[in-house]
Design a protein around this motif. Structure first.
Motif, PDB file in Angstrom:
ATOM      1  N   VAL A 182       0.819  -1.219   0.000  1.00 20.13           N
ATOM      2  CA  VAL A 182       0.000   0.000   0.000  1.00 20.13           C
ATOM      3  C   VAL A 182       0.852   1.268   0.000  1.00 20.13           C
ATOM      4  O   VAL A 182       0.324   2.361   0.103  1.00 20.13           O
ATOM      5  N   ARG A 183       2.150   1.086  -0.105  1.00 25.38           N
ATOM      6  CA  ARG A 183       3.095   2.211  -0.126  1.00 25.38           C
ATOM      7  C   ARG A 183       2.940   3.097   1.108  1.00 25.38           C
ATOM      8  O   ARG A 183       2.872   4.323   1.023  1.00 25.38           O
ATOM      9  N   ALA A 184       2.868   2.447   2.261  1.00 24.84           N
ATOM     10  CA  ALA A 184       2.757   3.180   3.532  1.00 24.84           C
ATOM     11  C   ALA A 184       4.058   3.937   3.788  1.00 24.84           C
ATOM     12  O   ALA A 184       5.127   3.520   3.343  1.00 24.84           O
ATOM     13  N   PRO A 185       3.967   5.037   4.492  1.00 21.65           N
ATOM     14  CA  PRO A 185       5.181   5.809   4.788  1.00 21.65           C
ATOM     15  C   PRO A 185       6.202   4.949   5.534  1.00 21.65           C
ATOM     16  O   PRO A 185       5.883   4.303   6.530  1.00 21.65           O
ATOM     17  N   ALA A 186       7.419   4.940   5.024  1.00 19.96           N
ATOM     18  CA  ALA A 186       8.469   4.111   5.631  1.00 19.96           C
ATOM     19  C   ALA A 186       9.115   4.787   6.833  1.00 19.96           C
ATOM     20  O   ALA A 186       9.783   4.127   7.623  1.00 19.96           O
ATOM     21  N   ARG A 187       8.915   6.065   6.975  1.00 22.16           N
ATOM     22  CA  ARG A 187       9.533   6.799   8.077  1.00 22.16           C
ATOM     23  C   ARG A 187       8.593   6.896   9.272  1.00 22.16           C
ATOM     24  O   ARG A 187       8.242   7.979   9.718  1.00 22.16           O
ATOM     25  N   ASN A 188       8.175   5.757   9.768  1.00 21.84           N
ATOM     26  CA  ASN A 188       7.401   5.731  11.001  1.00 21.84           C
ATOM     27  C   ASN A 188       7.922   4.574  11.844  1.00 21.84           C
ATOM     28  O   ASN A 188       8.510   3.625  11.312  1.00 21.84           O
ATOM     29  N   PRO A 189       7.742   4.642  13.141  1.00 25.21           N
ATOM     30  CA  PRO A 189       8.343   3.631  14.023  1.00 25.21           C
ATOM     31  C   PRO A 189       7.870   2.202  13.734  1.00 25.21           C
ATOM     32  O   PRO A 189       8.668   1.272  13.810  1.00 25.21           O
TER      33      PRO A 189
END
Length: 190
Positions: free
Chosen positions: A29-36
């Motif tokens: 889903v191309r979720a943001p990679a810059r999250n914990p």
């Protein structure tokens, strides 16, 4: 002793399969990679996924190695649990292994539906109490493919989006009818 071992296997193998499935879904889903959460999932599964990528190619931008590893983890879990419970594969080992493979796939489908349900519930809750939460972009990416289907067809009622309710009901119906029915049918065939 077997019960404790089964509990430990289900806990560790189940959590690892969940992490692998989440990794696949977050990338799909191309979720943001810059999250914990994304960073934790990647760090937790890199030891298995990176070597598997050398053997299992991606398809249309999807990381199939994570999905295959999640299925293999579930397959190993189902097989180990059945062996610990005293089941013998017997002469029809090929058919039994095939049924176990389908059971592992159904287990992944069940886990995926739970991921969607938790994400929808968390997003709905945060939309009421904390729309500016750092988790909202991640939750939005996870739920967007399902929520969008209902948001296009169901208008707001008094300014409230009812699509989370419909997604949760649909997930629950899928858990109760096809997934559960197939699992019971396969369990009888082993």
């Amino acid at each position: 002793m077997n019960q404790a071992l089964i509990f430990l296997l289900e806990t560790f193998f189940g959590l690892f399969a969940l992490a692998l499935l989440l990794r696949f879904y977050l990338q799909a889903v191309r979720a943001p990679a810059r999250n914990p959460l994304s960073q934790f999932i990647v760090a937790l599964t890199n030891f298995a996924v990176i070597p598997a990528r050398r053997v299992v190619p991606g398809l249309w931008g999807h990381d199939l190695s994570s999905l295959l590893l999640a299925w293999l983890t579930e397959l190993a879990l189902v097989l180990f649990v059945l062996l610990l419970k005293g089941y013998a594969l017997g002469a029809l080992a090929g058919a039994a292994l095939m049924a176990l493979g389908v059971m592992a796939a159904l287990s992944l489908v069940r886990t995926f539906l739970y991921i969607v349900m938790v994400a929808v519930f968390a997003q709905a809750l945060l939309s009421w109490i904390g729309q500016n939460s750092p988790a909202m972009p991640l939750l939005s990416a996870l739920t967007r493919p399902f929520m969008r289907i209902f948001q296009r067809r169901i208008p707001l009622v008094g300014g409230v989006d009812l699509s989370p309710l419909f997604v949760l009901v649909l997930c629950q119906v899928l858990l109760l009818w096809p997934v559960s029915s197939l699992e019971k049918l396969l369990a009888r065939s082993i």
